[in-house]
Scaffold this active site. Structure first.
Site, short mmCIF file in Angstrom:
data_model
loop_
_atom_site.label_atom_id
_atom_site.label_comp_id
_atom_site.label_asym_id
_atom_site.label_seq_id
_atom_site.Cartn_x
_atom_site.Cartn_y
_atom_site.Cartn_z
CB THR A 93 26.75 68.98 32.01
OG1 THR A 93 26.79 67.62 31.63
CG2 THR A 93 26.02 69.78 31.00
NE ARG A 108 25.55 58.59 28.87
CZ ARG A 108 25.56 59.77 29.47
NH1 ARG A 108 26.34 60.74 28.99
NH2 ARG A 108 24.80 60.01 30.51
N GLY A 131 23.93 61.37 26.42
CA GLY A 131 23.13 61.70 27.59
C GLY A 131 22.03 62.68 27.28
CG ASP A 132 20.72 65.24 30.49
OD1 ASP A 132 21.81 64.71 30.74
OD2 ASP A 132 20.35 66.31 31.00
CB THR A 142 24.43 69.50 35.24
OG1 THR A 142 25.62 68.75 35.47
CG2 THR A 142 24.02 70.20 36.53
N GLY A 143 23.77 66.29 35.43
CA GLY A 143 23.61 65.17 36.35
C GLY A 143 23.56 63.84 35.65
N GLY A 199 22.39 61.64 33.33
CA GLY A 199 21.62 61.88 32.12
C GLY A 199 20.55 60.87 31.80
#
Length: 310
Positions: A175, A203, A205-206, A226-227, A229
């Site tokens: 991200t 899907r 993510g965060d 970032t990572g 999620g």
């Protein structure tokens, strides 16, 4: 009596993951650093001229979205079905206004679509076909699917599918995001991503979730994540960092490190960038690298890729 301007600051990231210096080709290293510097130039130019933090984070993220080194906009990873589905969010700390989009397929700069949702709609989060339609109705620049796709991302999908088809849990390509504080003491955050290689079933993510991957509050902090999620969602990472700064009086570094340790305890990895209305800056990550940079009104500037760069 003239009031002195607030010190401005800008912090950016281009993803965190298990990428060692030895795994990165020299030309890739050079390209990553050039893109991060260009993003700092874009956002920092706005802030140094007295512009708004929300304009600065949008400008910085747009630069990273257009660069295929990153997993956002052009260069986004492929879904299991071989398409690109883009997510983004933006938030301003003075009013807590926010906009985000998930699963869009045709908007050239997803962060600008998130900004349009914030500015031009009564909603916060729009998804998929509805977000694509909103983008068209508001005249945002569109792009064909070929714009987002790159041979390297296709290769990564093919490799994943040949190994059983599970999505990229190592989050090797991440991200992008930016956080800023302007000369008026107002903060903003923005995040943009293509998600994870091999994601399925729509899907999300965060990154586009306000409070999970993106948050800004002038009473506390602005955060972009970032990572992994799924873990960032469960920990409400961005809001937790802001809350620890706002209610407990912790420093940015302390709050970020504590929350990232909690993510790691759950089994997740990644990183965060943080600013506060007084111009303070921090980053924290639990991986071997996080592509990152920062600039401030005092003339300080840093771009780094690997853990050993501080």
């Amino acid at each position: 009596m003239t009031t002195s301007p607030n010190p401005w600051s800008l912090v950016i990231h281009g993803g965190a993951g298990a990428i060692a210096r030895s795994q990165t080709r020299p030309d890739t290293d050079t390209g990553l650093r050039a893109a991060l510097n260009a993003a700092l130039d874009a956002g920092g130019g706005i802030l140094s001229a007295g512009g708004a933090a929300v304009d600065a984070v949008e400008a910085a993220v747009r630069v990273l979205e257009d660069d295929p080194h990153f997993n956002a906009g052009r260069g986004s990873v492929f879904t299991y079905e071989g398409t690109n589905e883009l997510d983004a969010a933006i938030m301003e700390g003075s009013t807590l206004r926010a906009g985000s989009i998930a699963g869009v397929t045709r908007t050239k700069n997803p962060v600008t679509l998130a900004r349009a949702v914030m500015d031009e709609s009564a909603h916060v989060l729009l998804g998929r076909e509805g977000a694509d339609a909103f983008s068209l109705e508001h005249g945002l620049e569109q792009a064909d699917p070929e714009w987002f796709a790159t041979p390297e991302r296709r290769r990564q999908l093919d490799e994943l599918l040949s190994n059983g088809g599970k999505f990229d849990v190592d989050m090797k390509y991440g991200t992008v995001g930016a956080v800023a504080v302007d000369q008026h003491g107002h903060s903003a955050a923005a995040t943009s991503t293509g998600g994870v290689t091999g994601k399925r079933w729509g899907r999300i993510g965060d990154s586009p979730l306000i409070g999970a991957g993106t948050y800004a509050d002038d009473r506390g902090a602005a955060v972009s994540c970032t990572g992994a999620g799924e873990f960032f969602i469960r920990e409400s990472v961005a809001f937790q960092i802001n809350a620890r700064v706002r209610f407990l009086g912790e420093s940015l570094q302390q709050a970020a490190d504590i929350v990232m340790a909690e993510v790691q305890t759950l089994g997740g990895t990644g990183g965060v960038i943080v600013t506060a209305p007084d111009g303070a800056m921090a980053w924290s990550f639990t991986t071997s690298s996080m592509y990152r940079g920062r600039a401030a009104s005092d003339g300080s500037r840093k771009v780094a890729l690997y853990e050993d760069e501080g």
